[in-house]
Design a protein around this motif. Structure first.
Motif, short mmCIF file in Angstrom:
data_model
loop_
_atom_site.label_atom_id
_atom_site.label_comp_id
_atom_site.label_asym_id
_atom_site.label_seq_id
_atom_site.Cartn_x
_atom_site.Cartn_y
_atom_site.Cartn_z
N LEU A 133 0.84 -1.20 0.00
CA LEU A 133 0.00 0.00 0.00
C LEU A 133 0.87 1.25 0.00
O LEU A 133 0.55 2.25 -0.64
N ARG A 134 1.99 1.22 0.70
CA ARG A 134 2.92 2.35 0.67
C ARG A 134 3.39 2.59 -0.76
O ARG A 134 3.40 3.71 -1.25
N ALA A 135 3.77 1.51 -1.44
CA ALA A 135 4.25 1.62 -2.82
C ALA A 135 3.14 2.13 -3.74
O ALA A 135 3.40 2.95 -4.63
N GLU A 136 1.91 1.67 -3.51
CA GLU A 136 0.80 2.14 -4.35
C GLU A 136 0.58 3.64 -4.17
O GLU A 136 0.42 4.36 -5.15
N LEU A 137 0.57 4.11 -2.93
CA LEU A 137 0.42 5.55 -2.70
C LEU A 137 1.54 6.32 -3.39
O LEU A 137 1.29 7.31 -4.07
N LEU A 138 2.76 5.85 -3.24
CA LEU A 138 3.90 6.57 -3.81
C LEU A 138 3.90 6.52 -5.34
O LEU A 138 4.55 7.35 -5.97
#
Length: 173
Positions: free
Chosen positions: A112-117
């Motif tokens: 999810l962190r990667a998706e936001l970024l």
């Protein structure tokens, strides 16, 4: 208070920011606090839909004189936009001056962190708080690696009195 830690460490003023993006806004108190402290720009909170409803209720019940919009990003100054869909979070939709994530970013899976970024570039100015470990994620290691993305920021990690919790502060140089 996190914002005082940020302002004192970064030597920035709230008036320097036109757009603030907060990932995970709790019930909306931090946004309320920043407007009470003199912020006059656009404030965007990305959170779960259920939290957006709680935030809208809390913020509309407060004496704040700001426009509050749900599921869309307002173009008006002195506004709070509550969004829960990554489709609303596109690079060209807005350009935040300050990114805030108080434990929220460090309490979601790495995917999810990667998706936001992939949807937003974290600006050179940011205030994050995190605990050293979340489930099986080593957040100290994660944020040490994450800091390598910000050559135009002065990065400071400030330990909190709470054991193994830190502020992760970036300020544009």
């Amino acid at each position: 208070l996190p914002i005082l830690t940020y302002l004192n460490t970064s030597k920035k003023k709230l008036s320097e920011f036109k757009v603030i993006f907060e990932f995970g806004g709790g019930y909306g108190r931090f946004a309320n606090l920043l407007f009470d402290a003199g912020f006059k720009g656009k404030y965007i909170i990305y959170d779960l839909p259920e939290y957006n409803l709680i935030q809208r209720y809390y913020l509309k019940s407060s004496p704040l004189k700001v426009k509050i919009s749900l599921n869309e990003i307002s173009n008006e100054e002195n506004s709070i936009s509550l969004i829960s869909d990554f489709k609303s979070v596109q690079h060209k939709t807005f350009n935040p001056d300050l990114f805030i994530a108080l434990w929220s970013f460090s309490e979601v899976p790495l995917s999810l962190r990667a998706e936001l970024l992939s949807h937003i570039d974290v600006p050179a100015n940011f205030l994050m708080a995190f605990q050293a470990k979340f489930e099986d994620i080593d957040n100290v290691d994660y944020f040490n690696n994450f800091s390598k993305n910000f050559s135009d920021s002065k990065i400071t990690q400030v330990p909190m009195p709470v054991i193994d919790n830190y502020y992760f502060i970036g300020s544009k140089v």
